[in-house]
Design a protein around this motif. Structure first.
Motif, PDB file in Angstrom:
ATOM      1  N   HIS A 108       0.862  -1.173   0.042  1.00  0.00           N
ATOM      2  CA  HIS A 108       0.092  -0.157  -0.098  1.00  0.00           C
ATOM      3  C   HIS A 108       0.788   1.283   0.113  1.00  0.00           C
ATOM      4  CE1 HIS A 108      -4.226  -1.554   0.733  1.00  0.00           C
ATOM      5  NE2 HIS A 108      -3.499  -2.501   0.800  1.00  0.00           N
ATOM      6  N   SER A 109       2.184   0.998   0.764  1.00  0.00           N
ATOM      7  CA  SER A 109       2.780   2.565   0.588  1.00  0.00           C
ATOM      8  C   SER A 109       3.791   2.489  -0.516  1.00  0.00           C
ATOM      9  CB  SER A 109       3.859   2.392   1.941  1.00  0.00           C
ATOM     10  OG  SER A 109       3.170   2.063   3.098  1.00  0.00           O
ATOM     11  N   ALA A 110       4.267   1.422  -0.936  1.00  0.00           N
ATOM     12  CA  ALA A 110       5.037   1.413  -2.143  1.00  0.00           C
ATOM     13  C   ALA A 110       4.644   1.711  -3.538  1.00  0.00           C
ATOM     14  CB  ALA A 110       6.110   0.168  -2.226  1.00  0.00           C
ATOM     15  N   LEU A 111       3.642   0.954  -3.625  1.00  0.00           N
ATOM     16  CA  LEU A 111       3.194   0.825  -5.127  1.00  0.00           C
ATOM     17  C   LEU A 111       2.353   2.367  -5.701  1.00  0.00           C
ATOM     18  CD1 LEU A 111       1.088  -2.555  -4.875  1.00  0.00           C
ATOM     19  CD2 LEU A 111       2.908  -1.808  -6.488  1.00  0.00           C
ATOM     20  N   PRO A 112       1.900   3.272  -4.771  1.00  0.00           N
ATOM     21  CA  PRO A 112       1.552   4.660  -5.369  1.00  0.00           C
ATOM     22  C   PRO A 112       3.136   5.376  -5.931  1.00  0.00           C
ATOM     23  CG  PRO A 112       0.795   4.377  -3.291  1.00  0.00           C
ATOM     24  CD  PRO A 112       1.689   3.295  -3.522  1.00  0.00           C
TER      25      PRO A 112
END
Length: 388
Positions: A108-112
């Motif tokens: 959830h944190s890295a993919l954006p």
């Protein structure tokens, strides 16, 4: 920027060499060779070979940065940017940063930070390749079994986040034999238009056929982290010789696969073979002992392209560049450079449905690599500007 016409060159088109100029317009896109505007610059390439820019479908990191390690958005984006600036030195003009099995909060944190994007003199980020967490524990390789999930127990939205499914993720690797996997494959394709690759899997041949019917179209590092080809049960590798085969990726480093196996795989379907590096964060760093991290909590020893756990023979990964993979394929499959580069250009574009790159066609991006007949890179150009 005025238009540029490159002359006295041979273009890699459809596995053949075509003696023709290549003209890049002021907007960085490929335009017709005539008529030319008066301000067009003429560049004589002195007989060199021109390939589309290379496309990397699976890369875990380089220069000490790994896509699985997230601390904060600012440092993560800086790591992505540094890697994007480095990759053109290996001929890569577009890449799919690969996030292996991590916890949902890291996804959830890295993919954006991995949405498609581009920057000057850098390889384009084409969106994320998510490898996990729906993998077979028996074929996990270096993936963290503690973070693996069964498809029946975890929704795509809970693991990745709906916004990331819509905006960042372009390909997911999963094990098709897991309970609920076929439903996930259908949802990824139909609801989110995400490509599905089969890998890290103990699937049978029939499992693979069922997954393809559900929408899977690719095999991840074929032969590695899957059941081997057996004369009574061909498994997933047996799919590559079908009349309508999936695209399949191979790591041509003589570490993950024997050179003869690389040649066999390529000849099974030259139009569906894709070279990847699957390289880890020590790519681009000097040989020697390097510290581990959360996923590999031991010192790592880099020797050439091979990385092992210190004081063991346990393989962690490879650090090969995509240009070296191309040269290895040329040697091991006994093919010329114009055929080998299809496996890092046209085949990738076809597998991923890319309409703006991967081929030297009018209207596509002026991303290309200037090569010698030996496959050694001389220059890399992005949108009609020299990057390396």
């Amino acid at each position: 920027m005025p238009p540029i016409q490159f002359t006295n060159c041979r273009l890699c088109i459809g596995g053949n060499l075509l003696s023709s100029p290549l003209t890049i317009g002021a907007n960085g896109l490929i335009i017709p060779n005539s008529p030319l505007s008066q301000d067009t610059l003429i560049v004589d390439l002195k007989g060199a070979i021109v390939s589309p820019g290379f496309l990397e479908l699976q890369i875990n990191g380089a220069l000490g940065f790994h896509f699985a390690r997230y601390e904060d958005s600012e440092s993560y984006k800086a790591g992505v940017s540094t890697l994007a600036q480095y990759l053109p030195s290996t001929g890569v003009t577009g890449f799919y940063p690969t996030v292996p099995t991590v916890s949902p909060d890291v996804f959830h944190s890295a993919l954006p930070c991995l949405k498609p994007s581009e920057a000057p003199d850098s390889a384009s980020v084409l969106g994320a390749h998510v490898e996990g967490p729906f993998l077979a524990p028996s074929k996990r390789g270096a993936h963290d079994a503690a973070n693996m999930h069964l498809p029946t127990n975890s929704s795509l939205e809970a693991i990745y986040g709906k916004a990331n499914l819509m905006q960042s993720i372009r390909i997911v690797t999963l094990a098709p034999e897991l309970p609920g996997a076929l439903e996930h494959i259908e949802a990824l394709r139909k609801s989110y238009d995400i490509h599905v690759s089969m890998g890290h899997s103990a699937a049978t041949h029939e499992d693979g056929i069922a997954a393809m019917k559900a929408g899977a179209t690719i095999l991840t590092h074929v032969f590695n982290a899957m059941n081997p080809l057996h004369h009574r049960e061909p498994g997933l590798p047996g799919l590559i010789s079908d009349s309508n085969p999936p695209y399949f990726t191979i790591i041509a480093d003589a570490i993950h696969l024997h050179p003869r196996v690389v040649g066999i795989a390529y000849r099974a379907s030259p139009t569906h073979c894709i070279l990847i590096t699957d390289s880890i964060e020590l790519s681009g760093l000097p040989d020697g002992i390097h510290p581990g991290h959360a996923q590999i909590p031991w010192n790592q020893v880099k020797s050439g392209n091979k990385v092992t756990i210190e004081n063991t023979d346990t393989l962690i990964g490879t650090t090969i560049g995509l240009d070296e993979c191309v040269r290895n394929l040329m040697k091991w499959a006994e093919i010329p450079v114009e055929e080998a580069v299809k496996c890092v250009t046209e085949n990738v574009a076809n597998a991923m449905g890319l309409q703006d790159r991967g081929k030297l066609e009018q209207g596509r991006r002026g991303d290309f690599v200037i090569l010698g007949d030996d496959g050694v890179i001389k220059e890399t150009w992005i949108l009609g500007k020299r990057a390396v």
